[in-house]
Design an enzyme around this catalytic site. Structure first.
Site, PDB file in Angstrom:
ATOM      1  N   GLY A   1      19.942   1.856 -41.255  1.00 45.09           N
ATOM      2  CA  GLY A   1      20.094   2.235 -42.651  1.00 45.09           C
ATOM      3  C   GLY A   1      18.820   2.766 -43.264  1.00 45.09           C
ATOM      4  O   GLY A   1      17.910   3.204 -42.570  1.00 45.09           O
TER       5      GLY A   1
ATOM      6  N   GLU B   1      15.838  -6.190 -41.838  1.00 47.19           N
ATOM      7  CA  GLU B   1      15.379  -5.855 -40.481  1.00 47.19           C
ATOM      8  C   GLU B   1      13.968  -6.382 -40.288  1.00 47.19           C
ATOM      9  O   GLU B   1      13.338  -6.874 -41.229  1.00 47.19           O
ATOM     10  CB  GLU B   1      15.427  -4.332 -40.272  1.00 47.19           C
ATOM     11  CG  GLU B   1      16.850  -3.790 -40.245  1.00 47.19           C
ATOM     12  CD  GLU B   1      16.929  -2.273 -40.120  1.00 47.19           C
ATOM     13  OE1 GLU B   1      15.901  -1.595 -40.270  1.00 47.19           O
ATOM     14  OE2 GLU B   1      18.040  -1.778 -39.886  1.00 47.19           O
TER      15      GLU B   1
ATOM     16  N   HIS C   1      11.392   1.416 -29.666  1.00 49.89           N
ATOM     17  CA  HIS C   1      12.341   0.463 -30.243  1.00 49.89           C
ATOM     18  C   HIS C   1      12.553  -0.636 -29.221  1.00 49.89           C
ATOM     19  O   HIS C   1      12.789  -0.351 -28.043  1.00 49.89           O
ATOM     20  CB  HIS C   1      13.663   1.162 -30.574  1.00 49.89           C
ATOM     21  CG  HIS C   1      14.512   0.365 -31.515  1.00 49.89           C
ATOM     22  ND1 HIS C   1      15.132  -0.804 -31.149  1.00 49.89           N
ATOM     23  CD2 HIS C   1      14.822   0.570 -32.821  1.00 49.89           C
ATOM     24  CE1 HIS C   1      15.798  -1.283 -32.196  1.00 49.89           C
ATOM     25  NE2 HIS C   1      15.623  -0.467 -33.224  1.00 49.89           N
TER      26      HIS C   1
ATOM     27  N   ARG D   1       8.185  -4.314 -35.176  1.00 47.80           N
ATOM     28  CA  ARG D   1       8.707  -3.691 -33.967  1.00 47.80           C
ATOM     29  C   ARG D   1       7.695  -3.555 -32.832  1.00 47.80           C
ATOM     30  O   ARG D   1       8.027  -3.737 -31.665  1.00 47.80           O
ATOM     31  CB  ARG D   1       9.192  -2.302 -34.369  1.00 47.80           C
ATOM     32  CG  ARG D   1      10.249  -1.773 -33.536  1.00 47.80           C
ATOM     33  CD  ARG D   1      10.804  -0.560 -34.190  1.00 47.80           C
ATOM     34  NE  ARG D   1      11.917  -0.860 -35.065  1.00 47.80           N
ATOM     35  CZ  ARG D   1      12.612   0.067 -35.697  1.00 47.80           C
ATOM     36  NH1 ARG D   1      12.288   1.333 -35.571  1.00 47.80           N
ATOM     37  NH2 ARG D   1      13.623  -0.261 -36.455  1.00 47.80           N
TER      38      ARG D   1
ATOM     39  N   HIS E   1      11.159   5.894 -29.518  1.00 48.32           N
ATOM     40  CA  HIS E   1      12.110   5.951 -30.635  1.00 48.32           C
ATOM     41  C   HIS E   1      11.632   6.812 -31.793  1.00 48.32           C
ATOM     42  O   HIS E   1      12.396   7.588 -32.355  1.00 48.32           O
ATOM     43  CB  HIS E   1      12.326   4.514 -31.107  1.00 48.32           C
ATOM     44  CG  HIS E   1      13.299   4.354 -32.221  1.00 48.32           C
ATOM     45  ND1 HIS E   1      14.629   4.698 -32.093  1.00 48.32           N
ATOM     46  CD2 HIS E   1      13.153   3.873 -33.490  1.00 48.32           C
ATOM     47  CE1 HIS E   1      15.254   4.427 -33.240  1.00 48.32           C
ATOM     48  NE2 HIS E   1      14.374   3.954 -34.103  1.00 48.32           N
TER      49      HIS E   1
ATOM     50  N   ARG F   1       5.576   2.137 -38.012  1.00 47.65           N
ATOM     51  CA  ARG F   1       6.543   2.291 -39.101  1.00 47.65           C
ATOM     52  C   ARG F   1       7.367   1.029 -39.316  1.00 47.65           C
ATOM     53  O   ARG F   1       7.851   0.419 -38.361  1.00 47.65           O
ATOM     54  CB  ARG F   1       7.496   3.446 -38.770  1.00 47.65           C
ATOM     55  CG  ARG F   1       8.610   3.628 -39.755  1.00 47.65           C
ATOM     56  CD  ARG F   1       9.502   4.753 -39.312  1.00 47.65           C
ATOM     57  NE  ARG F   1      10.159   4.430 -38.066  1.00 47.65           N
ATOM     58  CZ  ARG F   1      11.457   4.159 -37.938  1.00 47.65           C
ATOM     59  NH1 ARG F   1      12.241   4.178 -38.988  1.00 47.65           N
ATOM     60  NH2 ARG F   1      11.972   3.885 -36.766  1.00 47.65           N
TER      61      ARG F   1
HETATM   62  P1  FAD Z   1      16.079  15.286 -37.434  1.00 49.76           P
HETATM   63  O1  FAD Z   1      17.166  14.571 -38.113  1.00 49.76           O
HETATM   64  O2  FAD Z   1      15.754  14.875 -36.055  1.00 49.76           O
HETATM   65  O3  FAD Z   1      16.438  16.845 -37.430  1.00 49.76           O
HETATM   66  C1  FAD Z   1      15.649  17.741 -36.692  1.00 49.76           C
HETATM   67  C2  FAD Z   1      16.256  19.122 -36.791  1.00 49.76           C
HETATM   68  O4  FAD Z   1      15.323  20.090 -36.334  1.00 49.76           O
HETATM   69  C3  FAD Z   1      17.504  19.350 -35.963  1.00 49.76           C
HETATM   70  O5  FAD Z   1      18.423  20.079 -36.747  1.00 49.76           O
HETATM   71  C4  FAD Z   1      17.042  20.229 -34.808  1.00 49.76           C
HETATM   72  O6  FAD Z   1      18.040  21.082 -34.279  1.00 49.76           O
HETATM   73  C5  FAD Z   1      15.986  21.032 -35.527  1.00 49.76           C
HETATM   74  N1  FAD Z   1      14.995  21.653 -34.649  1.00 49.76           N
HETATM   75  C6  FAD Z   1      14.058  21.054 -33.880  1.00 49.76           C
HETATM   76  N2  FAD Z   1      13.323  21.978 -33.251  1.00 49.76           N
HETATM   77  C7  FAD Z   1      13.798  23.192 -33.627  1.00 49.76           C
HETATM   78  C8  FAD Z   1      13.466  24.521 -33.320  1.00 49.76           C
HETATM   79  N3  FAD Z   1      12.478  24.835 -32.470  1.00 49.76           N
HETATM   80  N4  FAD Z   1      14.190  25.516 -33.875  1.00 49.76           N
HETATM   81  C9  FAD Z   1      15.217  25.248 -34.716  1.00 49.76           C
HETATM   82  N5  FAD Z   1      15.565  23.994 -35.055  1.00 49.76           N
HETATM   83  C10 FAD Z   1      14.863  22.981 -34.515  1.00 49.76           C
HETATM   84  N6  FAD Z   1      15.363   5.732 -39.386  1.00 49.76           N
HETATM   85  C11 FAD Z   1      15.672   4.942 -40.444  1.00 49.76           C
HETATM   86  O7  FAD Z   1      15.022   5.047 -41.488  1.00 49.76           O
HETATM   87  N7  FAD Z   1      16.701   4.062 -40.345  1.00 49.76           N
HETATM   88  C12 FAD Z   1      17.441   3.904 -39.230  1.00 49.76           C
HETATM   89  O8  FAD Z   1      18.365   3.117 -39.206  1.00 49.76           O
HETATM   90  C13 FAD Z   1      17.125   4.692 -38.109  1.00 49.76           C
HETATM   91  N8  FAD Z   1      17.807   4.551 -36.945  1.00 49.76           N
HETATM   92  C14 FAD Z   1      17.556   5.410 -35.926  1.00 49.76           C
HETATM   93  C15 FAD Z   1      18.334   5.313 -34.775  1.00 49.76           C
HETATM   94  C16 FAD Z   1      18.156   6.211 -33.731  1.00 49.76           C
HETATM   95  C17 FAD Z   1      18.989   6.106 -32.493  1.00 49.76           C
HETATM   96  C18 FAD Z   1      17.161   7.216 -33.859  1.00 49.76           C
HETATM   97  C19 FAD Z   1      16.954   8.200 -32.754  1.00 49.76           C
HETATM   98  C20 FAD Z   1      16.355   7.281 -34.981  1.00 49.76           C
HETATM   99  C21 FAD Z   1      16.546   6.380 -36.026  1.00 49.76           C
HETATM  100  N9  FAD Z   1      15.777   6.446 -37.177  1.00 49.76           N
HETATM  101  C22 FAD Z   1      16.071   5.634 -38.238  1.00 49.76           C
HETATM  102  C23 FAD Z   1      14.772   7.488 -37.358  1.00 49.76           C
HETATM  103  C24 FAD Z   1      15.358   8.602 -38.216  1.00 49.76           C
HETATM  104  O9  FAD Z   1      16.700   8.818 -37.848  1.00 49.76           O
HETATM  105  C25 FAD Z   1      14.603   9.914 -38.048  1.00 49.76           C
HETATM  106  O10 FAD Z   1      13.231   9.708 -38.170  1.00 49.76           O
HETATM  107  C26 FAD Z   1      15.025  10.907 -39.104  1.00 49.76           C
HETATM  108  O11 FAD Z   1      16.422  11.042 -39.116  1.00 49.76           O
HETATM  109  C27 FAD Z   1      14.383  12.257 -38.852  1.00 49.76           C
HETATM  110  O12 FAD Z   1      14.953  13.192 -39.725  1.00 49.76           O
HETATM  111  P2  FAD Z   1      14.389  14.666 -39.725  1.00 49.76           P
HETATM  112  O13 FAD Z   1      15.143  15.386 -40.773  1.00 49.76           O
HETATM  113  O14 FAD Z   1      12.925  14.634 -39.814  1.00 49.76           O
HETATM  114  O15 FAD Z   1      14.730  15.242 -38.267  1.00 49.76           O
HETATM  115  C1  SIN Z   2      17.584   0.384 -36.121  1.00 49.71           C
HETATM  116  O1  SIN Z   2      18.714   0.469 -36.612  1.00 49.71           O
HETATM  117  O2  SIN Z   2      17.161  -0.590 -35.504  1.00 49.71           O
HETATM  118  C2  SIN Z   2      16.702   1.538 -36.275  1.00 49.71           C
HETATM  119  C3  SIN Z   2      16.049   1.427 -37.561  1.00 49.71           C
HETATM  120  C4  SIN Z   2      14.897   2.355 -37.605  1.00 49.71           C
HETATM  121  O3  SIN Z   2      14.557   2.988 -36.611  1.00 49.71           O
HETATM  122  O4  SIN Z   2      14.303   2.415 -38.682  1.00 49.71           O
END
Ligand code: FAD
Ligand code: SIN
Length: 524
Positions: free
Chosen positions: A48, A113, A241, A288, A349, A384
């Site tokens: 979340g 968490e 993670h 973490r 992660h 983080r």
């Molecule tokens: P992203 O959502 O990763 O989007 C990146 C975008 O960039 C994509 O559209 C991709 O196609 C595009 N892109 C990349 N390179 C290029 C390129 N060269 N050309 C064109 N497009 C490109 N965080 C929390 O706060 N809470 C959580 O519960 C949580 N759970 C998580 C669970 C998992 C399994 C994972 C993997 C991460 C989790 N995180 C969580 C971390 C969080 O999801 C991410 O840090 C966050 O969503 C990143 O968002 P963003 O917009 O920066 O990038």
């Molecule tokens: C998780 O749900 O454990 C991921 C949360 C996070 O990466 O912040």
């Protein structure tokens, strides 16, 4: 093809899409993603988004928890800004149609968490990111000023370098004029000029063998900014993670959310021992980095490939209701989490560092902003706090948007930008040159630059990566660009930055733990 837009947004996760929505009433926006717009780290987020909602929680507690998790390397003014802006941005997400779960009294149901002293994680079951992504996609698709292109792969940002001014040395007047984008359908590189460019390309998880990140996370934005001589920082702080599902055949590794430990899940060894208290009095809910290191240590000491998370003592129906995605996923693999312990292993992660930005989201390159996981704002410090990244992404997308809107009024498109130069290149025939090198990068990073590091391992990693770097640059110079080749090149760039910054840090701090500078220090 050439194109002009006011705002070019590279990335369609929470950072890119929320920025696009905030600037769209002020100019023409092009959002690009290298694959389907929903295939982002954002969509995979489970636990979340952290924000102070109700008493007894307050901003000071969230700030303090963030500082402690970050091993006091976070910038306190930034932490305060992000935390205090949280509730407004949560409201914005709700106004855009995001559904967060509510309790019977109609207040939001808040999870807790690791590292959080209060319940403050807003969530949608155990697939919060998917719900946020869904709502944002619906909004951007309905905005007349936003064009979305999921065929465009960004190769490089355009700067003075492409006008023939060679910028070998670091200088503080580099400007971004847009980007060269590979159209994956036509296989041509198009020139897109923009008054403002936002880098929102996410993380780097795929430089490791085991990661929770989808395949898009190859560090492209950070590598592009680095090649353009932008300032990159804190790359040594790679978060593992503690609990991804042990299932070696699956990539990305499926996450078992930390919220499960907040719910009462316990970490156990195969012999049943609850080992966490040996490392930290907060047990399974310690920050973490501490939990991941403890698991790594226990796995090494016992020779086991995985340990366990146990929720069998909890009410079965409640477990299924809170964690339906995890319950069903495990059941498909023959694990009934209401009766069986869940096999878990740490996985790469999240990246705490990246493109350095100021409090307005500006990078060191003029007209280039960065938000989300590819940026380094100073919020996370050396580690983080769980669920602070979605929060950071939406808050900084807002800061960047506010500044960028003012910026475009005073910015002209750059003229005389040349088209992409692919003279003398041809298709790289042997794909194995890319796939094999990719595997090597993952092995080097996992074996030498993982949870526990040492000077010797880092030096080995650097020597090997330098060789691979030279080979790949030479392949790049002679080949027509493809997404796979560019991603490999980017992974090498960000791997190199991670190693160099790890070598430069002469102490164990947060996620950077080196056996040379510390005995197993777990507590703070
Ligand atoms: P992203 O959502 O990763 O989007 C990146 C975008 O960039 C994509 O559209 C991709 O196609 C595009 N892109 C990349 N390179 C290029 C390129 N060269 N050309 C064109 N497009 C490109 N965080 C929390 O706060 N809470 C959580 O519960 C949580 N759970 C998580 C669970 C998992 C399994 C994972 C993997 C991460 C989790 N995180 C969580 C971390 C969080 O999801 C991410 O840090 C966050 O969503 C990143 O968002 P963003 O917009 O920066 O990038
Ligand atoms: C998780 O749900 O454990 C991921 C949360 C996070 O990466 O912040």
């Amino acid at each position: 093809m050439r194109k002009k837009v006011d705002f070019l947004v590279i990335g369609s996760g929470i950072a890119g899409l929320s920025f696009a929505l905030k600037v769209a009433d002020h100019g023409k926006v092009l959002v690009v993603s290298k694959t389907k717009i929903g295939e982002t780290n954002t969509s995979y987020a489970q636990g979340g988004i952290a924000s102070v909602m109700y008493e007894p929680d307050d901003f000071e507690k969230h700030i303090e928890d963030t500082m402690i998790a970050g091993d006091h390397l976070s910038k306190k003014d930034v932490v305060r800004m992000v935390v205090e802006n949280g509730p407004d941005q949560i409201k914005q997400l709700i106004d855009w149609g995001t559904n967060f779960d509510k309790a019977n009294d109609q207040r939001y149901d808040l999870h807790r968490e690791g590292g959080h002293s209060e319940h403050r994680i807003l969530h949608h079951q155990d697939n919060t990111g998917f719900e946020i992504q869904r709502a944002l996609i619906e909004q951007v698709k309905n905005h007349p000023n936003i064009e979305i292109n999921d065929k465009y792969f960004a190769v490089d940002i355009i700067t003075q370098h492409h006008l023939g001014e060679i910028t070998y040395r670091w200088r503080d007047d580099i400007e971004c004029y847009g980007a060269y984008l590979l159209n994956q359908e036509t296989e041509k590189v198009d020139t897109v000029l923009a008054k403002v460019t936002l880098m929102a390309t996410g993380g780097i998880g795929n430089i490791y063998q085991t990661t929770t990140n989808p395949t898009i996370a190859t560090g492209d934005g950070i590598a592009m900014a680095y090649r353009a001589k932008g300032i990159i920082e804190n790359m040594e702080f790679v978060q593992f993670h503690p609990t991804s599902l042990y299932n070696p055949k699956e990539r990305p590794s499926f996450l078992i959310t930390e919220a499960m430990r907040g719910y009462g899940g316990l970490l156990r060894r195969r012999d049943g021992e609850l080992f966490m208290k040996k490392y930290d009095e907060r047990g399974s809910l310690a920050p973490r980095d501490i939990v991941a290191r403890a698991i790594d240590n226990e796995m090494k000491n016992t020779g086991e490939d995985y340990l366990f998370l146990d929720v069998t003592h909890k009410d079965a129906e409640e477990t299924k209701a809170h964690f339906p995605t995890i319950y069903n996923k495990c059941l498909e693999l023959g694990i009934d989490i209401t009766k069986d312990w869940i096999p878990i292993v740490p996985a790469a992660h999240y990246l705490c560092g990246g493109i350095k930005v100021d409090k307005k989201g500006r990078s060191s390159i003029k007209n280039l902003y960065a938000a989300g996981e590819c940026s380094s704002t100073g919020l996370h410090g050396a580690n983080r706090l769980a669920s602070n990244s979605l929060l950071e992404a939406i808050v900084y997308a807002d800061f960047s948007a506010k500044h960028a809107i003012k910026k475009i009024a005073k910015t002209e498109f750059k003229t005389k930008i040349p088209n992409w130069n692919d003279e003398g290149t041809s298709h790289a025939e042997e794909l194995v040159l890319i796939t094999q090198t990719n595997k090597e990068v993952e092995q080097i990073m996992s074996n030498y630059v993982g949870i526990v590091r040492s000077n010797l391992r880092l030096k080995r990693a650097l020597d090997r990566l330098e060789l691979i770097y030279r080979e790949t640059e030479s392949l790049f110079d002679s080949s027509t660009v493809t997404r796979k080749l560019c991603e490999l090149r980017n992974e090498i760039n960000v791997g190199y930055l991670t190693i160099r910054m790890a070598m430069a840090r002469k102490e164990s701090k947060g996620l950077h733990y080196t056996s040379d500078h510390n005995k197993l220090r777990t507590k703070r």
